[in-house]
Design a protein around this motif. Sequence first.
Motif, PDB file in Angstrom:
ATOM      1  N   ASP A 259     -21.916  14.386  -0.577  1.00  0.00           N
ATOM      2  CA  ASP A 259     -21.770  15.326   0.529  1.00  0.00           C
ATOM      3  C   ASP A 259     -21.426  16.704  -0.043  1.00  0.00           C
ATOM      4  O   ASP A 259     -20.980  16.813  -1.193  1.00  0.00           O
ATOM      5  CB  ASP A 259     -20.677  14.834   1.481  1.00  0.00           C
ATOM      6  N   ASP A 261     -20.072  20.855   1.350  1.00  0.00           N
ATOM      7  CA  ASP A 261     -19.747  21.850   2.367  1.00  0.00           C
ATOM      8  C   ASP A 261     -19.510  23.182   1.682  1.00  0.00           C
ATOM      9  O   ASP A 261     -18.894  23.238   0.612  1.00  0.00           O
ATOM     10  CB  ASP A 261     -18.483  21.447   3.148  1.00  0.00           C
ATOM     11  N   GLN A 277     -25.619  15.112   3.715  1.00  0.00           N
ATOM     12  CA  GLN A 277     -24.540  15.894   4.318  1.00  0.00           C
ATOM     13  C   GLN A 277     -24.166  15.295   5.660  1.00  0.00           C
ATOM     14  O   GLN A 277     -24.945  15.303   6.610  1.00  0.00           O
ATOM     15  CB  GLN A 277     -24.958  17.355   4.437  1.00  0.00           C
ATOM     16  N   GLY A 286     -13.391  19.196   3.433  1.00  0.00           N
ATOM     17  CA  GLY A 286     -14.685  19.861   3.384  1.00  0.00           C
ATOM     18  C   GLY A 286     -14.805  20.938   4.436  1.00  0.00           C
ATOM     19  O   GLY A 286     -15.339  22.030   4.185  1.00  0.00           O
ATOM     20  N   GLY A 290     -14.643  24.233   2.503  1.00  0.00           N
ATOM     21  CA  GLY A 290     -16.021  24.677   2.399  1.00  0.00           C
ATOM     22  C   GLY A 290     -16.457  25.606   3.512  1.00  0.00           C
ATOM     23  O   GLY A 290     -17.102  26.631   3.278  1.00  0.00           O
ATOM     24  N   VAL A 297     -17.238  22.709  -1.673  1.00  0.00           N
ATOM     25  CA  VAL A 297     -16.577  21.409  -1.797  1.00  0.00           C
ATOM     26  C   VAL A 297     -17.654  20.352  -1.997  1.00  0.00           C
ATOM     27  O   VAL A 297     -18.457  20.086  -1.093  1.00  0.00           O
ATOM     28  CB  VAL A 297     -15.722  21.075  -0.562  1.00  0.00           C
ATOM     29  N   THR A 299     -18.246  16.551  -2.269  1.00  0.00           N
ATOM     30  CA  THR A 299     -17.568  15.297  -1.924  1.00  0.00           C
ATOM     31  C   THR A 299     -18.394  14.131  -2.438  1.00  0.00           C
ATOM     32  O   THR A 299     -19.537  13.939  -2.020  1.00  0.00           O
ATOM     33  CB  THR A 299     -17.363  15.174  -0.408  1.00  0.00           C
TER      34      THR A 299
END
Length: 339
Positions: A259, A261, A277, A286, A290, A297, A299
């Motif tokens: 993921d 952000d 995402q 995030g 983000g 960020v 993840t």
Amino acid sequence: MTPWGSGWLGSALAGGVLAALAAGGLWIAPRADLERGTTAPRAAAVRSPAAPDAKAVAEPVAPLPVAAASATPPAPGGPGACELFLQRLPTVSRAQCDAAQLTPSGAASAHGVPLFWRDLPVPGVQASADAPLRVLVAGAIHGDELTAAALALRWIALAEQTERPVHWRFIPVLNPDGLLARPATRTNGRGVDLNRNFPTPGWDKDAPLYWDKRTQRDPRRYPGPSALSEPESQFLHAQMAAFQPHLIVSIHAPYGVLDFDGPLSPPERLGRLWLDQVGIFPGSLGNYGGVHRGIPVVTIELPHALRMPEDAELRSMWEDLLRWMGAHWAEVQAPEPKP
């Protein structure tokens, strides 16, 4: 050799469309299997939720001041990180744990367990503010995601081996209370989901509403009585202010996706993890880092919370992260993150 040039600099560009969504009064819920869904407007008002079942969480307490990094200072001369965590960390040997050289940060969890870290500054650079790039790596924000802590710890050795113009700061176990509980718990010692406790815009309305309506008041996802009510989230928030990272890497499990952000084009993959995402949550790191702060960020969602990927996969993910960092930060001067 490092995959980027010596002039590689960090970037924390404006948050673009995602920041506009957050500022404009929208939060993006994720799809059903990962608490995911569609864009939803903020409610004009929301009733205050009661705390989860008393069996699942202690009575919420008044929030600590944001400047306070811990509820209870760690006792001097207490057990080290390896004595506390080693039996809970998959595939981490005693030698690997010792070599990580984790030391107490001076902050502690809700139950007074030290929050350990490892700093790897750029050789020859005196002040962290002068580092070309600062990267903060956090694992085990959810205490039952044991592989997240293990990956963060094992990546310390790879960071040491990399010729890097990077100041790395590793916090492998942000939620020691949850990790040390038997059984381990997603929430911290006060029953709060730390990844719903960060001060995203509209938290007072959105976080309780999301917990009430979307999760049906799931105790594992209780966002807390107020944003930054927990010493662990306060500590990470304080690190974002003091360390001023250009990039945050947040390690989770067990959904097996990547993921992202924030600004910049996201990495398409890290090892076998492909970009998916999943949306943003009220109070998530995030969302806060983000979208609101404009700090990228990344993840990582490992495929399993208890079973680690093979060593070759751990290295492949690391090398892909470095390649992406080099490709997207070359010759870009980083502005200050948004307050």
